[in-house]
Design an enzyme around this catalytic site. Structure first.
Site, PDB file in Angstrom:
ATOM      1  CG  ASP A   1     -33.996   0.431  42.033  1.00  0.00           C
ATOM      2  OD1 ASP A   1     -32.955  -0.048  42.544  1.00  0.00           O
ATOM      3  OD2 ASP A   1     -34.130   0.608  40.796  1.00  0.00           O
TER       4      ASP A   1
ATOM      5  N   GLY B   1     -30.587   4.099  42.219  1.00  0.00           N
ATOM      6  CA  GLY B   1     -31.399   4.476  43.377  1.00  0.00           C
ATOM      7  C   GLY B   1     -31.757   3.289  44.258  1.00  0.00           C
TER       8      GLY B   1
ATOM      9  CG  HIS C   1     -22.464  -2.057  46.778  1.00  0.00           C
ATOM     10  ND1 HIS C   1     -21.544  -2.771  46.035  1.00  0.00           N
ATOM     11  CD2 HIS C   1     -21.745  -1.429  47.735  1.00  0.00           C
ATOM     12  CE1 HIS C   1     -20.326  -2.587  46.542  1.00  0.00           C
ATOM     13  NE2 HIS C   1     -20.426  -1.779  47.576  1.00  0.00           N
ATOM     14  CG  ASP C   2     -30.726  -1.167  45.953  1.00  0.00           C
ATOM     15  OD1 ASP C   2     -30.746  -1.391  44.722  1.00  0.00           O
ATOM     16  OD2 ASP C   2     -31.745  -0.855  46.596  1.00  0.00           O
TER      17      ASP C   2
ATOM     18  N   PRO D   1     -17.549   3.606  44.247  1.00  0.00           N
ATOM     19  CG  PRO D   1     -17.702   4.211  46.500  1.00  0.00           C
ATOM     20  CD  PRO D   1     -18.534   3.821  45.319  1.00  0.00           C
TER      21      PRO D   1
ATOM     22  CG  ASP E   1     -17.316   0.527  67.962  1.00  0.00           C
ATOM     23  OD1 ASP E   1     -16.850   0.651  66.799  1.00  0.00           O
ATOM     24  OD2 ASP E   1     -16.846  -0.284  68.774  1.00  0.00           O
TER      25      ASP E   1
ATOM     26  CB  VAL F   1     -26.176   0.983  41.030  1.00  0.00           C
ATOM     27  CG1 VAL F   1     -26.390   0.589  39.581  1.00  0.00           C
ATOM     28  CG2 VAL F   1     -24.688   1.024  41.378  1.00  0.00           C
TER      29      VAL F   1
HETATM   30  C1  HEM Z   1     -16.419   5.468  50.658  1.00  0.00           C
HETATM   31  C2  HEM Z   1     -16.311   4.621  49.670  1.00  0.00           C
HETATM   32  C3  HEM Z   1     -16.309   3.138  49.889  1.00  0.00           C
HETATM   33  C4  HEM Z   1     -15.425   2.260  49.386  1.00  0.00           C
HETATM   34  C5  HEM Z   1     -14.258   2.569  48.472  1.00  0.00           C
HETATM   35  C6  HEM Z   1     -15.781   0.956  49.894  1.00  0.00           C
HETATM   36  C7  HEM Z   1     -15.122  -0.212  49.594  1.00  0.00           C
HETATM   37  C8  HEM Z   1     -15.323  -1.413  50.217  1.00  0.00           C
HETATM   38  C9  HEM Z   1     -14.568  -2.612  49.982  1.00  0.00           C
HETATM   39  C10 HEM Z   1     -13.445  -2.760  48.970  1.00  0.00           C
HETATM   40  C11 HEM Z   1     -15.040  -3.569  50.811  1.00  0.00           C
HETATM   41  C12 HEM Z   1     -14.567  -5.015  50.906  1.00  0.00           C
HETATM   42  C13 HEM Z   1     -15.433  -5.888  50.038  1.00  0.00           C
HETATM   43  C14 HEM Z   1     -15.066  -7.343  50.050  1.00  0.00           C
HETATM   44  O1  HEM Z   1     -13.985  -7.749  50.438  1.00  0.00           O
HETATM   45  O2  HEM Z   1     -15.899  -8.130  49.611  1.00  0.00           O
HETATM   46  C15 HEM Z   1     -16.099  -2.976  51.572  1.00  0.00           C
HETATM   47  C16 HEM Z   1     -16.820  -3.622  52.537  1.00  0.00           C
HETATM   48  C17 HEM Z   1     -17.853  -3.065  53.235  1.00  0.00           C
HETATM   49  N1  HEM Z   1     -18.425  -1.827  53.003  1.00  0.00           N
HETATM   50 FE1  HEM Z   1     -17.635  -0.373  51.894  1.00  0.00          FE
HETATM   51  N2  HEM Z   1     -16.881   1.083  50.682  1.00  0.00           N
HETATM   52  C18 HEM Z   1     -17.245   2.404  50.720  1.00  0.00           C
HETATM   53  C19 HEM Z   1     -18.332   2.940  51.376  1.00  0.00           C
HETATM   54  C20 HEM Z   1     -19.215   2.204  52.123  1.00  0.00           C
HETATM   55  C21 HEM Z   1     -20.450   2.713  52.658  1.00  0.00           C
HETATM   56  C22 HEM Z   1     -20.994   4.114  52.395  1.00  0.00           C
HETATM   57  C23 HEM Z   1     -21.010   1.717  53.386  1.00  0.00           C
HETATM   58  C24 HEM Z   1     -22.310   1.716  54.143  1.00  0.00           C
HETATM   59  C25 HEM Z   1     -22.838   2.766  54.701  1.00  0.00           C
HETATM   60  C26 HEM Z   1     -20.120   0.578  53.319  1.00  0.00           C
HETATM   61  C27 HEM Z   1     -20.304  -0.596  53.976  1.00  0.00           C
HETATM   62  C28 HEM Z   1     -19.442  -1.678  53.887  1.00  0.00           C
HETATM   63  C29 HEM Z   1     -19.537  -2.840  54.750  1.00  0.00           C
HETATM   64  C30 HEM Z   1     -20.507  -3.026  55.894  1.00  0.00           C
HETATM   65  C31 HEM Z   1     -18.541  -3.717  54.328  1.00  0.00           C
HETATM   66  C32 HEM Z   1     -18.246  -5.115  54.886  1.00  0.00           C
HETATM   67  C33 HEM Z   1     -19.012  -6.136  54.065  1.00  0.00           C
HETATM   68  C34 HEM Z   1     -18.906  -7.533  54.584  1.00  0.00           C
HETATM   69  O3  HEM Z   1     -18.167  -7.813  55.520  1.00  0.00           O
HETATM   70  O4  HEM Z   1     -19.623  -8.370  54.014  1.00  0.00           O
HETATM   71  N3  HEM Z   1     -19.064   0.906  52.509  1.00  0.00           N
HETATM   72  N4  HEM Z   1     -16.277  -1.668  51.191  1.00  0.00           N
END
Ligand code: HEM
Length: 326
Positions: free
Chosen positions: A80, A78, A72-73, A169, A254, A76
């Protein structure tokens, strides 16, 4: 002779001007380098890792929360650490609804690592929060069983954090929308799929996939649908209800995430679409059957993600407290 002098003066003037324009005092070109702090703070990597190990022993949320914070950093303004700035009027990135669900444990991991780094007199106020976040992210991944890699360093911290700048996204995105957004940052479809593999750890609130459960989305496997309906009977009544993004091994970094997708067990629409769309299915199948291929693509994509919008001394600073501009 006079003409020669005049030309020399002109040359010197234009040279000085070009220096002023291209590199004001204190500025260095953004050339990230894994050895950037070798002489500035030689023990940096150990200090960060020690703090991360401690945080991870205290809570399983530290790892996924830190990884998501980095993503997320970087998307948005970059990489930073602008996501960490807290402004008293609530206008910062974190207050945007797309960021408000970021868990405190990610911020706490970076603050703990920053305190450990600053506790070493050689390093005090010399390492950016952006670099500490990048290192902590690599560490949570590798300590969860994922790959390790040399982290490029030398970012400065941003001085601006505005909720109005946040564009991320949506979990409802289809493949074209995902490719469109990642592509706008120079990331390929393979990068996007590998980075989505970050969902091999952590959890999602029911509100982000509730629309897939009632009525049941036909691409969700029937057994998984039942399980999710039990976990998420009504997110309005229980906003804390959640499910793991990788139901098979939620704490382990994994390739089970990709095998889940093959079985209709992707949690978010943006996860499942990677298998359902024939244009990306091949890469999902590759990562599902070959963990090394996933790890290597993930490292490449994380390195490219980490280069987005890097700041220098011109437009950045080394923040003393990651939560506030100096
Ligand atoms: C491809 C588009 C992506 C979408 C639409 C997306 C969306 C989301 C959503 C909706 C959640 C749940 C948030 C919550 O309940 O608070 C989430 C969690 C998470 N996302 Fe993504 N994400 C995307 C890409 C990524 C990327 C690129 C990464 C890291 C490389 C990432 C890492 C994570 C992680 C680790 C969680 C779990 C966070 C937690 O348990 O605290 N996501 N994401």
């Amino acid at each position: 002779m006079i003409r020669m002098e005049k030309r020399l003066q002109l040359f010197l003037l234009s040279f000085t001007l070009s220096l002023l324009v291209s590199s004001p005092p204190g500025a260095a070109a953004v050339q990230l380098d894994p050895n950037y702090y070798a002489n500035i703070c030689p023990n940096l990597e150990n200090l960060v890792r020690g703090a991360v190990v401690k945080m991870m022993s205290q809570t399983p949320v530290a790892a996924p929360a830190t990884l998501r914070l980095f993503f997320h950093d970087c998307f948005v303004m970059g990489c930073d650490a602008s996501i960490m700035i807290m402004s008293s009027d609530g206008s910062d990135e974190w207050h945007n609804p797309a960021d408000f669900s970021l868990k405190a444990e990610g911020f706490e991991t970076v603050l703990a690592a920053k305190a450990a780094v600053d506790g070493d007199l050689q390093c005090t106020n010399k390492v950016s929060c952006a670099d500490i976040l990048a290192l902590a992210t690599r560490d949570v991944v590798s300590l969860s069983g994922g790959p390790t890699w040399p982290v490029e360093l030398g970012r400065y911290d941003g001085k601006v954090s505005l909720g109005s700048d946040v564009v991320l996204p949506s979990p409802d995105f289809n493949l074209d929308q995902l490719n469109g957004m990642f592509g706008s940052f120079g990331l390929t479809q393979t990068d996007m799929i590998a980075l989505s593999g970050g969902h091999t750890i952590g959890a999602s609130s029911c509100m982000f996939f509730y629309n897939r459960l009632y009525p049941g989305d036909p691409t969700v496997s029937p057994g998984f649908l039942l399980q999710l309906q039990q976990s998420c009977p009504n997110p309005l009544l229980d906003p804390n209800a959640f499910a793991f993004l990788d139901a098979a091994t939620p704490l382990q970094f994994d390739n089970a995430y990709f095998r889940n997708l093959q079985q209709g067990m992707g949690l978010l629409n943006s996860d499942q679409v990677l298998f359902n769309d024939p244009r990306s299915q091949g890469t999902v199948n590759l990562f599902a059957s070959n963990q090394s291929a996933f790890f290597s693509a993930f490292v490449d994509a994380m390195t490219r993600l980490g280069r987005l919008g890097t700041k220098t001394a011109v437009d950045g600073e080394i923040r003393r407290d990651c939560r506030f501009v100096n």
